[in-house]
Scaffold this motif. Structure first.
Motif, PDB file in Angstrom:
ATOM      1  N   MET A  64       0.808  -1.218   0.000  1.00 45.03           N
ATOM      2  CA  MET A  64       0.000   0.000   0.000  1.00 45.03           C
ATOM      3  C   MET A  64       0.841   1.267   0.000  1.00 45.03           C
ATOM      4  O   MET A  64       0.304   2.373  -0.127  1.00 45.03           O
ATOM      5  CB  MET A  64      -0.915   0.010   1.230  1.00 45.03           C
ATOM      6  N   ARG A  65       2.151   1.119   0.198  1.00 48.14           N
ATOM      7  CA  ARG A  65       3.049   2.267   0.351  1.00 48.14           C
ATOM      8  C   ARG A  65       2.627   3.137   1.529  1.00 48.14           C
ATOM      9  O   ARG A  65       2.575   4.373   1.442  1.00 48.14           O
ATOM     10  CB  ARG A  65       3.091   3.077  -0.939  1.00 48.14           C
ATOM     11  N   LEU A  66       2.349   2.478   2.658  1.00 50.40           N
ATOM     12  CA  LEU A  66       1.926   3.179   3.867  1.00 50.40           C
ATOM     13  C   LEU A  66       2.869   2.902   5.033  1.00 50.40           C
ATOM     14  O   LEU A  66       2.470   2.920   6.194  1.00 50.40           O
ATOM     15  CB  LEU A  66       0.501   2.749   4.256  1.00 50.40           C
ATOM     16  N   SER A  87       7.956   1.917  -7.286  1.00 48.80           N
ATOM     17  CA  SER A  87       8.725   2.952  -7.981  1.00 48.80           C
ATOM     18  C   SER A  87       7.946   4.248  -8.173  1.00 48.80           C
ATOM     19  O   SER A  87       8.492   5.231  -8.679  1.00 48.80           O
ATOM     20  CB  SER A  87       9.175   2.431  -9.353  1.00 48.80           C
ATOM     21  N   LEU A  88       6.674   4.269  -7.773  1.00 47.30           N
ATOM     22  CA  LEU A  88       5.845   5.454  -7.989  1.00 47.30           C
ATOM     23  C   LEU A  88       6.152   6.544  -6.969  1.00 47.30           C
ATOM     24  O   LEU A  88       6.526   6.263  -5.828  1.00 47.30           O
ATOM     25  CB  LEU A  88       4.355   5.100  -7.897  1.00 47.30           C
ATOM     26  N   SER A  89       5.960   7.782  -7.384  1.00 48.66           N
ATOM     27  CA  SER A  89       6.036   8.888  -6.436  1.00 48.66           C
ATOM     28  C   SER A  89       4.792   8.844  -5.547  1.00 48.66           C
ATOM     29  O   SER A  89       3.808   8.179  -5.861  1.00 48.66           O
ATOM     30  CB  SER A  89       6.093  10.229  -7.174  1.00 48.66           C
ATOM     31  N   GLU A  90       4.834   9.572  -4.434  1.00 46.29           N
ATOM     32  CA  GLU A  90       3.683   9.574  -3.534  1.00 46.29           C
ATOM     33  C   GLU A  90       2.447  10.137  -4.235  1.00 46.29           C
ATOM     34  O   GLU A  90       1.328   9.638  -4.039  1.00 46.29           O
ATOM     35  CB  GLU A  90       3.995  10.405  -2.278  1.00 46.29           C
ATOM     36  N   GLU A  92       1.719   9.929  -7.453  1.00 44.86           N
ATOM     37  CA  GLU A  92       1.199   8.909  -8.368  1.00 44.86           C
ATOM     38  C   GLU A  92       0.538   7.766  -7.599  1.00 44.86           C
ATOM     39  O   GLU A  92      -0.485   7.228  -8.020  1.00 44.86           O
ATOM     40  CB  GLU A  92       2.347   8.362  -9.237  1.00 44.86           C
ATOM     41  N   MET A  93       1.134   7.398  -6.436  1.00 49.91           N
ATOM     42  CA  MET A  93       0.590   6.300  -5.648  1.00 49.91           C
ATOM     43  C   MET A  93      -0.796   6.634  -5.109  1.00 49.91           C
ATOM     44  O   MET A  93      -1.656   5.752  -4.977  1.00 49.91           O
ATOM     45  CB  MET A  93       1.551   5.972  -4.494  1.00 49.91           C
ATOM     46  N   CYS A  94      -1.034   7.900  -4.824  1.00 49.91           N
ATOM     47  CA  CYS A  94      -2.339   8.324  -4.297  1.00 49.91           C
ATOM     48  C   CYS A  94      -3.473   8.034  -5.284  1.00 49.91           C
ATOM     49  O   CYS A  94      -4.629   7.886  -4.873  1.00 49.91           O
ATOM     50  CB  CYS A  94      -2.315   9.811  -3.961  1.00 49.91           C
ATOM     51  N   LYS A  95      -3.139   7.945  -6.562  1.00 52.13           N
ATOM     52  CA  LYS A  95      -4.164   7.654  -7.572  1.00 52.13           C
ATOM     53  C   LYS A  95      -4.595   6.181  -7.532  1.00 52.13           C
ATOM     54  O   LYS A  95      -5.666   5.840  -8.030  1.00 52.13           O
ATOM     55  CB  LYS A  95      -3.633   7.992  -8.969  1.00 52.13           C
ATOM     56  N   HIS A  96      -3.763   5.325  -6.962  1.00 53.08           N
ATOM     57  CA  HIS A  96      -4.055   3.884  -6.934  1.00 53.08           C
ATOM     58  C   HIS A  96      -4.487   3.412  -5.550  1.00 53.08           C
ATOM     59  O   HIS A  96      -5.291   2.488  -5.439  1.00 53.08           O
ATOM     60  CB  HIS A  96      -2.815   3.096  -7.369  1.00 53.08           C
ATOM     61  N   ARG A  97      -3.941   4.055  -4.500  1.00 47.13           N
ATOM     62  CA  ARG A  97      -4.256   3.645  -3.133  1.00 47.13           C
ATOM     63  C   ARG A  97      -5.723   3.941  -2.822  1.00 47.13           C
ATOM     64  O   ARG A  97      -6.174   5.083  -2.916  1.00 47.13           O
ATOM     65  CB  ARG A  97      -3.354   4.371  -2.148  1.00 47.13           C
ATOM     66  N   GLY A  98      -6.466   2.897  -2.468  1.00 50.57           N
ATOM     67  CA  GLY A  98      -7.881   3.061  -2.184  1.00 50.57           C
ATOM     68  C   GLY A  98      -8.762   2.837  -3.395  1.00 50.57           C
ATOM     69  O   GLY A  98      -9.976   2.681  -3.259  1.00 50.57           O
ATOM     70  N   LYS A  99      -8.154   2.798  -4.589  1.00 54.20           N
ATOM     71  CA  LYS A  99      -8.927   2.568  -5.816  1.00 54.20           C
ATOM     72  C   LYS A  99      -8.623   1.185  -6.394  1.00 54.20           C
ATOM     73  O   LYS A  99      -9.501   0.331  -6.491  1.00 54.20           O
ATOM     74  CB  LYS A  99      -8.627   3.649  -6.844  1.00 54.20           C
ATOM     75  N   SER A 100      -7.372   0.954  -6.792  1.00 54.25           N
ATOM     76  CA  SER A 100      -6.991  -0.349  -7.336  1.00 54.25           C
ATOM     77  C   SER A 100      -6.736  -1.361  -6.229  1.00 54.25           C
ATOM     78  O   SER A 100      -7.019  -2.551  -6.369  1.00 54.25           O
ATOM     79  CB  SER A 100      -5.729  -0.216  -8.199  1.00 54.25           C
ATOM     80  N   VAL A 101      -6.173  -0.883  -5.116  1.00 49.75           N
ATOM     81  CA  VAL A 101      -5.860  -1.747  -3.973  1.00 49.75           C
ATOM     82  C   VAL A 101      -6.292  -1.014  -2.716  1.00 49.75           C
ATOM     83  O   VAL A 101      -6.035   0.175  -2.552  1.00 49.75           O
ATOM     84  CB  VAL A 101      -4.354  -2.097  -3.935  1.00 49.75           C
TER      85      VAL A 101
END
Length: 681
Positions: A64-66, A87-90, A92-101
């Motif tokens: 989750m990058r948390l 490898s994502l920036s924070e 970019e990761m915010c676009k996936h966290r909570g949506k894809s995973v």
């Protein structure tokens, strides 16, 4: 479950490759996860198991990058549908966290905003990721609350987290994770603090949602029973590394790693026909801030050789992989049988405590002058007898009155009505003032050893304090007694100069037991003594309690919602529901042939660490426990009972006999009372 599991024929949704995670701790780097790989296929449920500190939660947080500020991914990739999240920036990761995973965290109360209403919290993810309006987000929040089977979902939208029970808060957390329909859900100990009935409901919901939404799930837990009945594949972690991985059934029936075998052997189970002594894993996991040479499990493994201590074993196998030079071949054989309830009648059953019609109500006051406007009916007309040298189990859901009864028995709470006799002496009268010496006989072992141990005192002060209050011995004699207590609970006497925060959870529980033993009590009330412990540490504490009971002839009252633990420990058992005992008797009769539907519902909800076991038809206890402020009329269980009829609302059932010791209060019991059988003949 996923049919025809084969790693080579399926495309991974999540692929964790050679992941390493490090934390900076006191100027040193601790490698919490080392060279760890994991694949999850679309729609698959993978279980991740191991003791606390083995890296399970850290792996989930890394995906989750948390990770906390002092932690970072030092190596490896985390591929979600081919995209490397590591490898994502924070931003970019915010676009996936909570949506894809999405993540279901372990503690829902600390994860929910106490100042924000439930509907707005759930809809927040949809507003952020999809740009939904307030109306659209609220509509979606209602939909997902209905999906997680929230009672009265429309009302919950405008409530705050503190207004909900633990089970309802867990449903809210799941709804938050589902609001954007993620392809992967990471569930980190989603049912650890819940009763078996609520746990079963939550796990059933996750199973049905996974099938309905074709969603993959990573289920992180230390409960092997939960893993056995809910997953397609299991990964066992130890000290940050993968120890074993296989499809669920082969892992339980033909495990190869000694650690996996030891975890399973540590669990008390009601499926055993005899109460054998629990195996426990000696020692503690290694300090990951230090350099580790060889197999990480070698210092605790009875099969370890010199090769194990010098070389880290590689992972071997294809569909069933394990890292061990000396693998086992399936579960450990059942070991030494201990005395069971069948031998109770041969004991000299000397009564030590008797509770007669005890009642405890907590007043509810309101207004400026604090008028009494109602009462919480915590305990209502409860009676039972304890016998010397035996263990009496109190089981039931949270809020049923178990802990309150324990506090009443040791005199920590005054009775509203009724009587408690200890050694045939009335000890609950309003004017009764126990002597200093008599206070020694009844002691309490509290549920949370950390909050019940004074953080400002060293262990020597914690254990020596009751001795000083009771004027027992000189200072040197008290110090000697402290050393003896620490040794008796399996701790080095040298730890007497340390503070509570310097110990693990299992060690603190041992200190709590030592404090309860300090005055040589005859009765100990143990309130959920192992509820927060790993199965390996739990086994050590339970075996220790049995050993001490055999040595000193103590009587235990075991308060727990873990039925397997109570069955292992108890000679007699009382099942409580909303302040009343609904069934009571010897452990074998109550657990092997229950008479009350609630008892059977509790037993059917217990997760069994055997994926091959067919539990058949089950009695499901659905919904939440009613309010103790205004209990249901008649039978209090009727609002959740599938057998209930009109008479259950009109008339409170009386107790009927179902054996020599077994009694239950039910209008429609699961078996015929003894009196009816005798009449028929």
């Amino acid at each position: 479950m996923v049919e025809g599991y084969n790693l080579l024929l399926m495309t991974s949704l999540l692929s964790v490759q050679n992941l390493s995670v490090q934390f900076r701790v006191q100027k040193k780097l601790a490698t919490a996860v080392h060279d760890f790989s994991l694949d999850i296929q679309p729609g698959e449920c993978v279980g991740l198991v191991g003791e606390s500190g083995c890296g399970k939660t850290t792996t989930g947080l890394a995906v989750m990058r948390l990770l906390p500020n002092n932690g970072h991914i030092s190596a490896g990739q985390v591929l979600l549908n081919g995209l490397d999240l590591a490898s994502l920036s924070e931003e970019e990761m915010c676009k996936h966290r909570g949506k894809s995973v999405a993540l279901i965290p372990q503690d829902p109360m600390s994860s929910l905003n106490p100042t924000m209403k439930i509907g707005r919290q759930i809809g927040e993810g949809l507003r952020i990721h999809e740009g939904a309006s307030e109306i659209e987000a609220r509509k979606r929040a209602l939909e997902v609350l209905e999906m997680v089977e929230m009672p009265r979902p429309g009302e919950r939208l405008d409530q705050y987290p503190f207004e909900l029970s633990g089970g309802l808060r867990q449903r809210v957390i799941i709804a938050m994770g589902l609001v954007n329909s993620p392809s992967l859900l990471i569930a980190d100990e989603p049912t650890t603090a819940l009763d078996v009935t609520i746990q079963s409901q939550i796990l059933d919901i996750l199973d049905s949602l996974r099938a309905e939404l074709k969603m993959a799930m990573l289920l992180i837990t230390h409960d092997m029973g939960v893993i056995a009945g809910r997953t397609d594949r299991v990964v066992v972690m130890y000290a940050g590394e993968k120890a074993e991985e296989a499809a669920t059934e082969p892992l339980f029936t033909a495990m190869r790693h000694p650690y996996t075998q030891a975890l399973l052997a540590s669990m008390p189970s009601m499926e055993n026909t005899s109460k054998h002594r629990l195996d426990s894993i000696a020692g503690m996991p290694p300090n990951l801030a230090n350099e580790i040479v060889g197999c990480r499990f070698a210092p605790r493994c009875p099969r370890a050789s010199d090769q194990c201590r010098q070389v880290d074993p590689p992972l071997e196998g294809r569909d069933h992989v394990f890292a061990c030079f000396h693998p086992v071949d399936g579960p450990a054989p059942v070991r030494v049988r201990v005395e069971t309830v069948a031998s109770i009648e041969s004991k000299g059953r000397k009564e030590i405590l008797r509770a007669q019609g005890i009642v405890k109500e907590f007043p509810i006051k309101d207004g400026i002058v604090r008028h009494r406007v109602g009462a919480v009916h915590a305990v209502s007309d409860v009676s039972f007898t304890l016998y010397e040298g035996e263990t009496f189990g109190l089981v039931g859901e949270s809020g049923c009155g178990k802990t309150t009864i324990g506090r009443l028995l040791v005199g920590l709470e005054p009775l509203t009505a009724g009587e408690v006799y200890f050694d045939d002496q009335l000890v609950s009268a309003k004017g009764y003032k126990p002597s200093r010496v008599s206070r020694r006989d009844r002691q309490m072992m509290f549920q949370d050893p950390y909050s019940s141990l004074d953080p400002r005192l060293k262990v020597s002060g914690i254990l020596g304090e009751p001795l000083a209050i009771q004027h027992i011995g000189s200072r040197s004699e008290q110090a000697q007694r402290v050393a003896e207590l620490l040794s008796s609970v399996g701790l080095d006497p040298q730890v007497a100069d340390r503070y509570p925060h310097e110990f693990s959870g299992g060690q603190r529980q041992r200190i709590g037991l030592a404090r309860a033993l300090a005055l040589n009590p005859r009765l100990i009330v143990a309130d959920e003594p192992v509820s927060a412990l790993d199965v390996s540490v739990q086994a050590q504490i339970l075996n220790l309690m049995k050993d001490l009971q055999a040595q000193h002839g103590m009587t235990y009252v075991m308060v727990s919602h873990d039925l397997a633990v109570v069955y292992y420990m108890a000679d007699a058992i009382a099942v409580m529901y909303l302040g009343k005992i609904v069934e009571i008797g010897d452990a074998e009769s109550v657990f092997r042939s229950p008479a009350h539907p609630y008892t059977q519902g509790l037993l059917d909800a217990v997760p069994v660490p055997d994926p091959t076991l067919d539990k058949g038809e089950r009695i499901r206890v659905t919904g939440e426990l009613p309010s103790a402020i205004n209990p249901p009329s008649g039978c209090r269980f009727r609002t959740r009972c599938s057998f209930a009829q009109d008479i259950c609302a009109e008339e409170e059932p009386g107790f009927k006999d179902f054996g020599v010791t077994q009694r239950a209060a039910c209008h429609f019991p699961l078996k015929t009372p003894v009196a009816l059988t005798l009449t028929a003949h």
